[in-house]
Design an enzyme around this catalytic site. Structure first.
Site, PDB file in Angstrom:
ATOM      1  N   ASP A 179     -19.646  91.364  16.209  1.00  0.00           N
ATOM      2  CA  ASP A 179     -18.754  91.834  17.305  1.00  0.00           C
ATOM      3  C   ASP A 179     -18.871  93.302  17.277  1.00  0.00           C
ATOM      4  O   ASP A 179     -18.160  94.024  16.210  1.00  0.00           O
ATOM      5  CB  ASP A 179     -17.253  91.437  16.949  1.00  0.00           C
ATOM      6  CG  ASP A 179     -15.824  92.094  18.013  1.00  0.00           C
ATOM      7  OD1 ASP A 179     -17.215  93.093  19.359  1.00  0.00           O
ATOM      8  OD2 ASP A 179     -15.210  92.256  18.369  1.00  0.00           O
ATOM      9  N   ASP A 223     -31.850 109.474 -20.212  1.00  0.00           N
ATOM     10  CA  ASP A 223     -32.235 108.451 -20.811  1.00  0.00           C
ATOM     11  C   ASP A 223     -33.508 108.487 -20.959  1.00  0.00           C
ATOM     12  O   ASP A 223     -34.801 109.655 -19.721  1.00  0.00           O
ATOM     13  CB  ASP A 223     -32.214 107.159 -18.913  1.00  0.00           C
ATOM     14  CG  ASP A 223     -32.774 106.180 -19.401  1.00  0.00           C
ATOM     15  OD1 ASP A 223     -32.386 105.072 -19.596  1.00  0.00           O
ATOM     16  OD2 ASP A 223     -34.692 105.677 -18.845  1.00  0.00           O
ATOM     17  N   ASP A 253     -32.970 103.769 -26.030  1.00  0.00           N
ATOM     18  CA  ASP A 253     -33.123 104.532 -25.428  1.00  0.00           C
ATOM     19  C   ASP A 253     -32.112 105.460 -23.973  1.00  0.00           C
ATOM     20  O   ASP A 253     -32.298 106.432 -22.987  1.00  0.00           O
ATOM     21  CB  ASP A 253     -34.169 104.498 -24.157  1.00  0.00           C
ATOM     22  CG  ASP A 253     -34.123 103.166 -23.355  1.00  0.00           C
ATOM     23  OD1 ASP A 253     -33.014 102.801 -23.848  1.00  0.00           O
ATOM     24  OD2 ASP A 253     -34.803 102.734 -22.706  1.00  0.00           O
ATOM     25  N   ASN A 254     -31.416 104.999 -24.124  1.00  0.00           N
ATOM     26  CA  ASN A 254     -29.747 105.373 -23.889  1.00  0.00           C
ATOM     27  C   ASN A 254     -29.239 106.415 -24.639  1.00  0.00           C
ATOM     28  O   ASN A 254     -28.419 105.875 -25.896  1.00  0.00           O
ATOM     29  CB  ASN A 254     -28.633 104.692 -23.259  1.00  0.00           C
ATOM     30  CG  ASN A 254     -29.282 103.708 -22.645  1.00  0.00           C
ATOM     31  OD1 ASN A 254     -29.988 103.638 -21.301  1.00  0.00           O
ATOM     32  ND2 ASN A 254     -29.589 102.146 -22.539  1.00  0.00           N
ATOM     33  N   ASP A 307     -27.563  23.610 -34.341  1.00  0.00           N
ATOM     34  CA  ASP A 307     -26.841  24.414 -33.591  1.00  0.00           C
ATOM     35  C   ASP A 307     -28.357  25.089 -32.727  1.00  0.00           C
ATOM     36  O   ASP A 307     -29.620  24.298 -32.738  1.00  0.00           O
ATOM     37  CB  ASP A 307     -26.526  26.061 -34.349  1.00  0.00           C
ATOM     38  CG  ASP A 307     -26.431  27.493 -33.802  1.00  0.00           C
ATOM     39  OD1 ASP A 307     -26.393  26.550 -32.495  1.00  0.00           O
ATOM     40  OD2 ASP A 307     -25.548  27.759 -34.429  1.00  0.00           O
ATOM     41  N   ASP A 325     -20.600  23.829 -32.847  1.00  0.00           N
ATOM     42  CA  ASP A 325     -19.600  25.143 -32.390  1.00  0.00           C
ATOM     43  C   ASP A 325     -18.968  24.333 -30.927  1.00  0.00           C
ATOM     44  O   ASP A 325     -19.428  23.523 -30.422  1.00  0.00           O
ATOM     45  CB  ASP A 325     -20.306  26.180 -31.749  1.00  0.00           C
ATOM     46  CG  ASP A 325     -21.230  26.214 -31.080  1.00  0.00           C
ATOM     47  OD1 ASP A 325     -21.862  24.745 -30.583  1.00  0.00           O
ATOM     48  OD2 ASP A 325     -22.461  27.132 -30.977  1.00  0.00           O
TER      49      ASP A 325
END
Length: 1333
Positions: free
Chosen positions: A271, A502, A566-567, A990, A1050
């Site tokens: 819209d 930096d 390096d910061n 068996d 059995d």
């Protein structure tokens, strides 16, 4: 003024159309030339000029020209009734009023004061408006509007344009700055306008024209910085002439917006009249979209008025294949789930095609944006910026060269290049060419080299890196430490101004030690090269770079500089000293020939982003990108992704309350013995973590000059603490939070020792803050007894306490008591486990390392106090302070506590039963046994008879009885079967199954003579029938050895079938069956089967499908081996001679093979004696491993053991160990019992069981009320008894389980649950027992 009038005027103001700008260049020089052409057209008397040479004189000519038109701006004006015919005259009067309402400002004076904010006259406000307009738009938008406005015909509008051109020339001369960031969009009703704006517009009617709204005064917030003047305007959106003007209609369409990160799509209204991106709360909840608070909190008007106080994070959205990233304001109600505003479309160069009802994206016009300039006060250091330095080979710095030492010299790395597509080949060639040109690499003849690969940069390009993983295995580690983030942040306290530096290509600023270059060689399709500078990817590079930068910065690093790799962050307390600090650092970098990356540097800021934190003088919070990284995380699909997610969360854990508690469900999935299964529990855990990060807390910088407060506490399993400091408003603000697990040995400490441990661990954690305080800091504890132990000068109770007291001497503190209710933060932390902190090893104890706990709530305290009134002894202690002192008992929060920190309770009450139940069934330990449960409860509570009550409860626990195995010896002594009088009278049979198929057979029928132990082996199939078995037995046994008297087998269906019963009747033998799941009753056949299987493996293990060919050999081998029970071979006992077993041996014949001969009778008698002796020996050894039989009576409840292949066996390892309980019907032998099995399983199993398979089911009705889960009751068989307990009727029912329909169970349940299961039986029971319900 109504909102409708405003919208109408907004459209009428857009009566100009844009010119075609294709190919327009947007540099400042081209823009100045464009102004000159416009001026030449409208003010020809000024003439042409060269803007690059004579800008100042050109502006002076413009000033002089405009002074010739003073009559345009009279000091007074006449009010007139306006009509459509007088509209232009009315607009001119409107313009005049804006400049000279006070009658004191001329056009020339206005031109001489561009952009300056002085006083509050309308001219100044108009100037600010133009400055806002100038900074609001990017160059492309600015040019579009200028070219459009320069071609309009009405005089007063042209005059405004001519006024703005010299003003813009000045701005271009003064600075090169364009503001392209779009401000937050506000509703018109919330936009603050000047009084003049409102008064003027009230006179306009909907039919009238009005001046373009971009030339109307608005309220601005102007802030000054060191180099630039920035103006931010709170405004209604600037509608683009591409989409909305008075000749075009408002475009609306609905498209499906894809959200790939959340795997969903939503209908979205496009819209051009919508003022902001909006999304409904219902849509956010449905798709679990992360949101954050919105501090603006405005009212969004229109048909659906909404108060907005939240917005989503930036979401990736795809519209018609066009990808954009944007935020949404969250509203309660709207006509569509979401809506995209015109501004978002314009910012992403998206056009609407009304005819095709689609979107399309134009090519972006690139803007030339220069890097931020070095401030003038630091111009002397411009030669160390990246602008003035191209990458080149740095000079070596003695002592700081990169050394690569290897653990062994003779090593070889794998020779293989990673395949590269054409795009990466081009990037590789560019990197190699650049490296060779700058001298940081050179060609190499090294025999070992690592492959290259590519990683994407933030800006979308590729960076070539070397994969040094193969080499890292041989590199000696560098032990130089990287700084701790917490200690770096601690140095910043008190600073108000910051500068961040930096270094450009930081690693490439360090030379490799001469002679080590070949060790860093890399290979690619172009050949082999080696680095002359320190490369990325080598394992020791970070440590060496930290040593390098620390050495370069030297002494300044200790006072006003913190650096991590390096910061570099420079921090100061004032502007003046900050300049000196920055120059000191820049000089150090210049001396070392280091280069700074100017684009990433920030000078003289009140807040900066540094190593992932947003730092200001107030404290530090996590950077938004780190938070968004977690908020946008998708559902992990495996353990690797989950570990990555938890790693991101762990980086932010100091800002997330209860981190360990929130991540507990996620950490459970990382355990080795836990199967990966994502559940709603894990999903909710991630959502909870994300909600905590929506607005993280601010942790203050530690300040040694402020008062310190340490709050500690200990729970059963962890310790916790919070360190705070008192600020100027006399309030304490947190510096940090801490929590840690206890070790196994520490879990067994007394409560006092645990509280002391919390203090010791907290002091060790913050030792760098607390060890050197001048003024004593305060420690708060909720354990009063601890104060006396610390301040007492008597001899320590044990060595541990002596060590702790010695450690405490290094700190300057005072300890105070505060109730636990007021120490809620540390108390909560002590119940959180820091799972990233290693648990200390301790050899003092190896007991369990987790303890359940009961919450001591107010309701619980009230219940204990109520129980005290029913116990005379405890009531006396409660009311008699002298008695408490005499017995060393304290009264704390209404509870009686003894010297062991145990709460005293009345014996055997409903309260004690509740405590036992909570610890046994509802705690984090799953149904602990008697000893463990007793030890756990005794840590917090005690009462008379506690052990006996716990034992009774655990022994009667239904869950424990059916699921836990028994440790006692098996019941029932061995009952050997008496031997027969002669061979082949008593046999056993068996089948050996599960054999590989061989010649059509896959089973073996085994018949064993119980007297001689002779075996007959007959191949068969597993599908053999009873009729086939009978025929085989007739042909292979009866035909050779005659009819037997009895056969033991059995309960196989073959031997219980009617066919086999008829066969037994035919040959007049008796069938005897072994007890189910009791192999000892047919141990002979079982043992024979094992021997036969072993012999088969020996002869056909290499060709198992040939086992049938070896059956005769196996049978001969078995029958001619001396049996341990008879001391003779089975063949010799039956046949009375020994056959020849090899060509070198002759058979031995007996002279008397008649079974009635004296020698044969003597042999049989000897065999029988040996068998009896063997039976006695077996019984003796077996009975040593059993215990006395537990006699069961008819009506007793027993459980049946689920054996591996037996009764109700389930392959599921988590199935209960016992089935039942079942009722005993009768005793059917010395050691056997017949049970009342359900009809559903009677046909499946024998109802007779050996006593060794039975366990008594214990059931104490006083302890076990409502023990049945209502979903488990299937059919109620009958009701055994009832009890009234606390005005509730309980029924003891016998029922068939829903969960296991083959099991009949019993237990207590409520009347309501029983009625739901079987209303008829329950009503009959109530009626028969005359119960009043």
């Amino acid at each position: 003024m109504s909102y409708a009038n405003y919208r109408y005027m907004k459209a009428r103001a857009k009566r100009w159309r844009p010119e075609n700008l294709d190919g327009i260049q947007t540099s400042d020089e081209h823009l100045i030339n464009l102004f000159a052409k416009i001026l030449s057209k409208h003010v020809p008397e000024i003439g042409k000029f060269d803007p690059n040479k004579d800008v100042e004189s050109y502006i002076s000519k413009l000033d002089q020209h405009f002074t010739e038109y003073p009559s345009l701006f009279p000091n007074e004006h006449t009010k007139r009734q306006y009509t459509l015919n007088h509209l232009e005259e009315l607009e001119q009067q409107f313009a005049e009023r804006m400049f000279s309402e006070n009658g004191s400002l001329t056009w020339q004076e206005l031109l001489r004061q561009p952009g300056k904010v002085q006083g509050s006259n309308k001219g100044d406000r108009l100037t600010k408006t133009f400055e806002g307009f100038r900074n609001q738009l990017d160059k492309v938008q600015f040019i579009r509007k200028l070219m459009s406005k320069a071609n309009v015909d009405d005089f007063h509008t042209r005059l405004f344009i001519l006024w703005m051109l010299p003003y813009s020339l000045r701005k271009l001369k003064e600075r090169n700055y364009w503001k392209s960031e779009i401000s937050e969009i506000y509703d018109f009703l919330e936009d603050k306008r000047t009084a003049s704006y409102g008064k003027t517009h009230k006179r306009f009617q909907p039919q009238n024209k009005n001046l373009g709204k971009e030339f109307l005064p608005k309220k601005n917030n102007t802030t000054n910085s060191r180099n630039l003047r920035k103006t931010n305007i709170s405004r209604i959106e600037y509608s683009s002439n591409k989409f909305l003007n008075h000749t075009r209609k408002r475009y609306e369409m609905v498209l499906q917006a894809e959200l790939p990160d959340f795997k969903c799509s939503i209908p979205c209204l496009i819209d051009t009249g919508t003022q902001a991106n909006i999304i409904t709360e219902e849509t956010v909840r449905a798709h679990k979209l992360p949101t954050r608070p919105w501090s603006k909190s405005v009212i969004y008007g229109g048909v659906y008025p909404n108060k907005i106080n939240r917005k989503t994070i930036k979401l990736n959205i795809s519209l018609n294949g066009i990808s954009i990233k944007t935020e949404f304001l969250v509203v309660k109600k709207f006509s569509h789930p979401a809506a995209i505003s015109f501004t978002t479309l314009y910012d992403n160069n998206i056009e609407i095609s009304s005819s095709k009802h689609t979107l399309s994206q134009m090519n972006k016009v690139s803007n030339i944006v220069k890097e931020p300039e070095l401030p003038d006060i630091y111009k002397e250091f411009k030669d160390i910026t990246a602008e003035t330095n191209t990458e080149k080979l740095p000079k070596p710095i003695k002592g700081l060269e990169f050394e690569v030492e290897l653990t062994q010299e003779n090593y070889r790395l794998p020779i293989r290049n990673y395949p590269l597509p054409p795009g990466k080949m081009q990037a590789m060639n560019d990197e190699i060419n650049q490296g060779l040109k700058s001298g940081i690499i050179r060609e190499s003849k090294a025999i070992n080299a690592c492959p290259v690969m590519f990683v994407p940069k933030k800006e979308g390009t590729l960076r070539m890196v070397v994969d040094y993983k193969p080499l890292n295995k041989y590199v000696k580690p560098n032990i130089y430490p990287l700084p701790l983030i917490e200690q770096l942040l601690a140095k910043i306290q008190g600073s108000t101004i910051f500068t961040k530096l930096d270094l450009k290509s930081a690693y490439h600023l360090i030379r490799v030690r001469k002679g080590d270059e070949h060790k860093l060689a890399f290979r690619c399709p172009r050949g082999v090269f080696e680095y002359l500078v320190m490369p990325y990817g080598i394992s020791i590079a970070p440590a060496h770079f930290q040593y390098f930068i620390n050495t370069i910065l030297g002494e300044v690093k200790e006072s006003h500089v913190v650096c991590y790799m390096d910061n570099i962050l420079i921090h100061s307390k004032s502007e003046s000293e900050h300049v000196k600090h920055v120059k000191d650092v820049l000089q150090k970098l210049k001396n070392a020939n280091l280069i700074i990356n100017q684009a990433k540097c920030e000078f003289h800021q009140s807040q900066v982003k540094f190593i992932g934190y947003h730092i200001s003088e107030k404290g530090f919070t996590p950077c938004q990108e780190n938070i968004d990284k977690v908020l946008q995380w998708k559902q992990p699909k495996n353990r690797k992704e989950l570990r990555q997610f938890l790693g991101s969360v762990n980086y932010l854990r100091k800002f997330i309350p209860k981190t360990s508690q929130l991540t507990h469900p996620l950490n459970n999935l990382l355990k080795k013995d836990v199967r990966w299964k994502w559940t709603p529990t894990q999903t909710q855990a991630i959502e909870n973590i994300k909600q905590c990060l929506v607005s993280p807390p601010v942790l203050r910088h530690f300040d040694f000059s402020k008062k310190i407060l340490l709050e500690t506490d200990a729970s059963d399993v962890a310790v916790g603490a919070v360190l705070s400091q008192k600020h100027d408003d006399d309030k304490y603000y947190p510096v940090g939070y801490y929590s840690a697990k206890m070790s196994k040995a520490q879990l067994n400490y007394s409560v006092s020792d645990k509280e002391m441990l919390a203090i010791i661990k907290s002091l060790k954690h913050w030792r760098h803050y607390l060890e050197s305080t001048i003024e004593p800091f305060k420690i708060l504890t909720d354990h009063r007894n601890l104060i006396g132990r610390i301040t007492n000068e008597s001899e320590p109770e044990n060595k541990r306490l002596a060590r702790w007291q010695l450690f405490l001497q290094d700190f300057n503190f005072e300890i105070n008591y505060r109730p636990g209710s007021a120490n809620h933060i540390a108390d909560a932390l002590s119940r959180i486990v820091d799972e990233t902190e290693p648990i200390p090893k301790d050899s003092e104890d190896n007991s369990i390392n987790f303890v359940n706990q009961i919450s001591i709530t107010d309701d619980f305290k009230n219940q204990v106090v109520t129980e005290y009134t029913n116990d005379t002894k405890l009531l006396n202690l409660l009311n008699n302070e002298d008695k408490r002192v005499e017995e060393n008992i304290q009264l704390k929060d209404g509870l009686l506590i003894n010297s062991k920190d145990q709460i005293l309770l009345p014996n055997d009450t409903q309260l004690t039963r509740t405590i036992i139940k909570k610890y046994h069934e509802e705690g984090k330990l799953i149904h602990p046994g008697i000893e463990l449960l007793t030890n756990i409860i005794l840590r917090r509570f005690t009462w008379k008879g506690i052990r006996k009550q716990i034992q009774e409860y655990v022994q009667n626990c239904h869950t424990c009885q059916i699921n836990k195995s028994r440790n006692h010896k098996p019941y029932g002594p061995l009952q050997p079967i008496p031997p027969s009088e002669r061979p082949w009278e008593s046999l056993s049979m068996d089948f050996i199954t599960a054999l590989p198929e061989s010649s059509g057979y896959n089973a073996l029928f085994v018949v064993v003579d119980r007297f001689s132990k002779m075996a007959i082996l007959v191949p068969c199939t597993k599908s053999i029938t009873a009729e086939q078995t009978a025929r085989m037995f007739d042909q292979r046994v009866i035909a050779y050895f005659g009819n037997p008297k009895e056969i033991i087998a059995d309960n196989d269906h073959i031997f219980t079938s009617q066919t086999w019963k008829d066969f037994a009747h035919k040959y007049n033998f008796v069938m005897k069956f072994s007890l189910p799941y009791r192999p000892q009753t047919d141990g002979q056949t079982e043992r024979t089967n094992q021997t036969v299987e072993k012999l088969l493996r020996c002869v056909c293990s290499t060709h198992p499908n040939t086992w049938v060919d070896h059956i005769s050999l196996v049978q001969q081998s078995y029958n001619n081996a001396i049996h341990s029970a008879t001391q003779m071979t089975p063949f010799e006992i039956v046949h009375r001679y020994s056959p020849a077993l090899s060509p070198l041996e002759l058979p031995s014949f007996s002279d008397k093979t008649d079974e009635n001969s004296q020698e044969t009778i003597q042999v049989f008698q000897t065999v029988k004696e040996h068998l009896n002796t063997n039976n006695i020996k077996m019984k003796k050894y077996f009975d040593m491993k059993i215990q006395e039989i537990e006699e069961f009576q008819p009506g007793d409840l027993v459980m049946v053991k689920r054996t591996k292949t037996g009764f109700l066996h389930k392959s599921n390892k988590l199935a209960p160990s016992f089935a039942g309980p079942f009722y005993v019907l009768q005793k059917s032998g010395p050691n056997n019992y017949e049970l009342d099995l359900p009809d559903s399983i009677k046909h499946m199993f024998s109802s007779t069981f050996h006593v060794s398979h039975l366990e008594k089911y214990r059931h104490n009705s006083e302890l076990n009320y409502a023990t049945i889960d209502e979903s488990d009751i299937g059919t109620i068989l009958h009701i055994l008894e009832h009890k009234n307990r606390e005005q509730v009727l309980y029924l003891n029912v016998k029922y068939i389980s829903n969960l296991n329909p083959s099991t009949i169970m019993s237990g207590w349940t409520t009347l309501a649950t029983a009625l739901q299961a079987d209303k008829a039986i329950v009503n009959d029971y109530i009626k028969n027992n005359n119960l009043n319900i």
